[in-house]
Design an enzyme around this catalytic site. Sequence first.
Site, PDB file in Angstrom:
ATOM      1  N   GLU A 131     -26.948  61.741  47.670  1.00 51.26           N
ATOM      2  CA  GLU A 131     -28.067  60.800  47.743  1.00 51.26           C
ATOM      3  C   GLU A 131     -29.369  61.528  48.046  1.00 51.26           C
ATOM      4  O   GLU A 131     -30.441  61.106  47.622  1.00 51.26           O
ATOM      5  CB  GLU A 131     -27.804  59.721  48.796  1.00 51.26           C
TER       6      GLU A 131
ATOM      7  N   HIS B 107      -1.903  68.174  47.629  1.00 49.10           N
ATOM      8  CA  HIS B 107      -0.954  67.389  46.837  1.00 49.10           C
ATOM      9  C   HIS B 107      -1.678  66.405  45.928  1.00 49.10           C
ATOM     10  O   HIS B 107      -1.057  65.463  45.419  1.00 49.10           O
ATOM     11  CB  HIS B 107       0.004  66.647  47.768  1.00 49.10           C
TER      12      HIS B 107
ATOM     13  N   LYS C 246     -29.428  47.240  42.418  1.00 52.19           N
ATOM     14  CA  LYS C 246     -29.445  46.107  43.344  1.00 52.19           C
ATOM     15  C   LYS C 246     -30.317  44.976  42.808  1.00 52.19           C
ATOM     16  O   LYS C 246     -29.975  43.792  42.928  1.00 52.19           O
ATOM     17  CB  LYS C 246     -29.945  46.568  44.719  1.00 52.19           C
TER      18      LYS C 246
END
Length: 555
Positions: free
Chosen positions: A365, A396, A522
Amino acid sequence: MNDTKDNKVYSSARHSKYWQQLQTLAESPWSLAALFAQDNTRTQHFSMQAGALYMDYSKQCIDDAVLENLLNLANSCELAARIQSLLQGAMVNTSEERAALHTALRLPATASLQLDTQDVVADVHQSLLQVERLSERVRSGTWRGFSGQAITDVVNIGVGGSDLGPLMATTALDEWADTCVEVHFVSNMDGTQLDNLLKHLNPETTLFIISSKSFGTVDTLSNAKTALSWLLATAKLRAGTEDSVRRRHFIGISANGQKMSAWGIHPEHQLQLWEWVGGRFSLWSAIGLAIAIRIGMSGFKELLAGAHSMDDHFAQADFAKNVPVLLGLIAVWNSTFLQVNAHTVLPYDGRLSYLPSYLTQLEMESNGKSVTQHGDRIDYDTCPILWGEIGSNAQHAFYQLLHQGTQQVSCDFIACVRRYSDEAKNTPLQQQHELSLANCLAQSRVLAFGNAAIAESDGQVACDADKYKYYRGNQPSTTLLLDELTPHSLGALIALYEHKVYVMASIWDINPFDQWGVEMGKQMAESVHDAMQQERGAQFDTSTNQLLKHIKELS
């Protein structure tokens, strides 16, 4: 070039001769196995200690010539002056015309820092005093809910920096908790987290912290509204009033006191943020209330002190022995010059489980930008894609790609040398800790050298009959070892990465303190949400229109 509040104009690293020299050096083939074979003192040369933190960057694809040019590159963009501008409150956030004074949040009370004629340090410590008072009321059991019962659970409602920072720190430092009050975190706007959590909580003994710098974040306020409804449903059955619920069950943390009051947060339970504190740099502020509740104010102050110790190191150490500067310069070398466009953070300590997510936000960001501070399109690679996982789990999951895939990936290995008490020596837990450390060192070795080079160094003959077992090596990595994980060392580690971000941004000439890339989505969501409520067809692109139509048909 960019102008700060004191009218200082900085040079650009992009046009220095050292940039061109680094480009030339990057064109050479780099072999970590060869670098180690050529110099048996390499590790001593490319490692250092800063406080309780040891950094080994000898497994990076660098040599003396690269390091010298990187340091010269830092000087060419006046990094030392940029650091002072940051620490002294200059307008380093140019697009929003603000300082970025998260470092002031951890200055000691004896310090002084003026910003617009206001003593920032005095304001910060007044806020810390309020954090201490509120946290101690909760911890001591004197804070009571609407039915008169003591608070047993605290739910921090926030998103982004208002969530990730406190979540990461309280998880990392949970063994320092000295209270029976449990702390929980909710961030997801779809309500799943909150709904699952509320099923296990008692509304009469639950306190909510609403953390939002603007107090207008839809994710946070939608969760807060649901929490209020949940509380009121029980309060009505217990003859509690809405006013008593809001007063006894909510604390607000924001830079917008007016909106907190309008929502119903009692003035005594409002904690202040400042516009010069960015969300992803805010855990040191009142946003850290959840941390203080869980580990106590003394522990929270140690967290601040650890960060301040790294601030001092960053400001004072010679660049050649400056951990944040070196970490940042190496990251620039990897991303911009070697085109290593992916980076993974691998803590070999379960307590640091949320550190990769925290650093993902902090770096991507901050530095996920494609325009310089003066508005020019960038013609070089900036922030890499960053992700991570607890090292043993990652082994893994995606280590297969690191060892045998086609992508070049740089890695940060993070571990704590000491774990568990002296009384636990040679116990199963201590043995597990040693096994984790062994895996950390082993994985960094295999990533660096591959099986052929390791076999040769161990006096063995490498077998290449099975190509699918080939480990190519040459994946660059840095290893960071903390003496042990404490509030102080965690504070230093977080501040280290904050300053790394600033170093990278300074070289790239970008603003790491804004995040305009999150705004349009947004805003568009509001239009899409409005369209969901209407009968007529939506007027977006054909894909969005069709998706909305499908949703409406099934709703």
